[in-house]
Design an enzyme around this catalytic site. Structure first.
Site, PDB file in Angstrom:
ATOM      1  N   SER A 125      -3.603  -4.635   8.702  1.00 20.14           N
ATOM      2  CA  SER A 125      -4.169  -5.740   7.925  1.00 20.14           C
ATOM      3  C   SER A 125      -5.596  -5.484   7.455  1.00 20.14           C
ATOM      4  O   SER A 125      -6.406  -4.881   8.174  1.00 20.14           O
ATOM      5  CB  SER A 125      -4.153  -6.986   8.815  1.00 20.14           C
ATOM      6  N   GLU A 127      -7.705  -7.627   7.625  1.00 21.76           N
ATOM      7  CA  GLU A 127      -8.568  -8.316   8.592  1.00 21.76           C
ATOM      8  C   GLU A 127      -9.298  -7.314   9.489  1.00 21.76           C
ATOM      9  O   GLU A 127     -10.301  -7.650  10.107  1.00 21.76           O
ATOM     10  CB  GLU A 127      -7.743  -9.267   9.462  1.00 21.76           C
ATOM     11  N   TYR A 149      -7.391 -11.663  16.369  1.00 23.79           N
ATOM     12  CA  TYR A 149      -6.284 -11.106  15.579  1.00 23.79           C
ATOM     13  C   TYR A 149      -6.693  -9.772  14.957  1.00 23.79           C
ATOM     14  O   TYR A 149      -5.965  -8.774  15.049  1.00 23.79           O
ATOM     15  CB  TYR A 149      -5.876 -12.097  14.479  1.00 23.79           C
TER      16      TYR A 149
END
Ligand code: NDP
Ligand code: GDR
Length: 326
Positions: A125, A127, A149
């Protein structure tokens, strides 16, 4: 030629359902892994009943993964299962780490044990870039995750690279930027907004509570992105790839477009609720998918505006059908 077999974890999620659609068009036998639940949660794959097989296993349970691989003997494994909602990762950081980080090691260990020739895709990801160290972000940009996460995904990325380098497993990490669709979960910002617009239009609500309107994301269409996953596993060598549109837009722009599509003014309905602002925010993401375009021949096809319009139209139609059914 024998029919190739693909195993998808997270098949009940947004990406799992689009990837299953795509692999069926490529002639695969598609097997989806689901965890046990007291009721079925197959809404996104309802249209595929009879065309795909469903097996139970859990990323938390090592033996279930080993047995699943022994039974299915896939050529390709797409690991899309995760606790994927960023705010929940602050509420449940340990569980997020168990699913999203250690779950990947469990699956890679199962592959190593059962058949190290399996080709593996890990759903990494943007992220992981978090507080970005350069703009735009590429495969070489250092990670600085900003949530439990993001930290779990950074672990998962590196364990994927490590099993490639330690054991020669064909393990790819796809660093995908945000991708959305009418099948997106309603807690994620795009769908929250398009569903909110449709509810307001249907007279079921008047306001929409939102968090940080200044956050910027590189948003693409999920249907385009699953194709990049498959292309990664068809290459001669495993590698890491950024998948993104190369455009960034703010949450406010998302609101402006989505409300306007339904003939509404976002300023009349959107209310900022400080409780929805995250403890540590990822302010702005912008991906550079040059490598995916060059090596995989991949291109995003749906623009930001077309994506928002597609999602608003789908939610408006859903509430319309509901009102006719009453
Ligand atoms: P979703 O949240 O829609 O789907 C997640 C899936 O994981 C669901 O099918 C869920 O099953 C399953 N799952 C969760 N925990 C477990 C477990 N312990 N065992 C087995 N299955 C489990 O995510 P998306 O489809 O949006 O994303 C797919 C993957 O890509 C995720 O890993 C996500 O983190 C990652 N990603 C997503 C991006 C995006 O913009 N969408 C961008 C970059 C990465 P259930 O139905 O039972 O809850
Ligand atoms: P993200 O997606 O955290 O990027 O993770 P999300 O849509 O939740 O948030 C995007 C940005 O919008 C801001 N925001 C809000 N977000 C939500 N959910 N609800 C709101 O009311 C709201 N108001 C503003 C957020 O602060 C954030 O900046 C998604 C997930 O799919 C991950 O699994 C995936 O890895 C990444 O995308 C890439």
């Amino acid at each position: 030629m024998t029919q190739p077999i693909a195993l998808i974890t997270g098949i009940t999620g947004q990406d799992g359902s689009y990837l299953a659609d795509f692999l069926l068009t490529q002639g695969y036998r598609v097997v989806g892994m689901v965890r046990r639940a007291s009721t079925e949660n197959f809404e996104r794959i309802e249209h595929l009943r009879g065309q795909i097989e469903i097996r139970q296993a859990d990323l938390l349970d090592q033996l279930s993964l080993i047995n699943l691989l022994r039974e299915v003997r896939p050529r390709e494994v797409y690991n899309l299962a995760a606790q994927s909602f960023v705010p929940t990762s602050w509420e449940q950081p340990v569980l997020t780490g168990e699913f999203t980080a250690l779950g990947v090691t469990r699956l890679l260990e199962a592959i190593r044990l059962v058949d190290p020739g399996i080709r593996f895709y890990q759903a990494s990801s943007s992220e992981m870039f978090g507080q970005v160290q350069e703009v735009p972000q590429t495969e070489r940009t250092p990670f600085y995750p900003r949530s439990p996460y993001g930290v779990a995904k950074a672990y998962a990325h590196w364990i994927t690279v490590n099993y490639r380098e330690s054991y020669g497993i064909f393990a790819c990490s796809g660093i995908l930027f945000n991708h959305e669709s009418p099948r997106r979960g309603k807690e994620f910002v795009t769908r929250k907004v398009t569903d909110g617009v449709a509810r307001i239009k249907a007279g079921l609500a008047t306001t929409l509570l939102m968090g940080n309107l200044q956050a910027r994301r590189d948003w693409g269409f999920a249907g385009d992105y699953v194709e990049a996953m498959w292309r990664m596993l068809q290459q001669p060598q495993p590698d890491n790839y950024v998948v993104a549109t190369g455009e960034t837009h703010s949450v406010q722009e998302l609101c402006e477009r989505a409300f306007a599509r339904a003939g509404l003014n976002w300023k009349d309905h959107v209310v900022v609720d400080r409780a929805l602002v995250r403890p540590a925010e990822v302010e702005s993401l912008l991906g550079d998918a040059t490598k995916a375009k060059r090596v995989l021949g991949w291109q995003p096809r749906v623009s930001f505006h077309a994506l928002v319009d597609m999602m608003v139209d789908a939610d408006l139609a859903r509430y319309e059908r509901r009102s006719h059914a009453q």
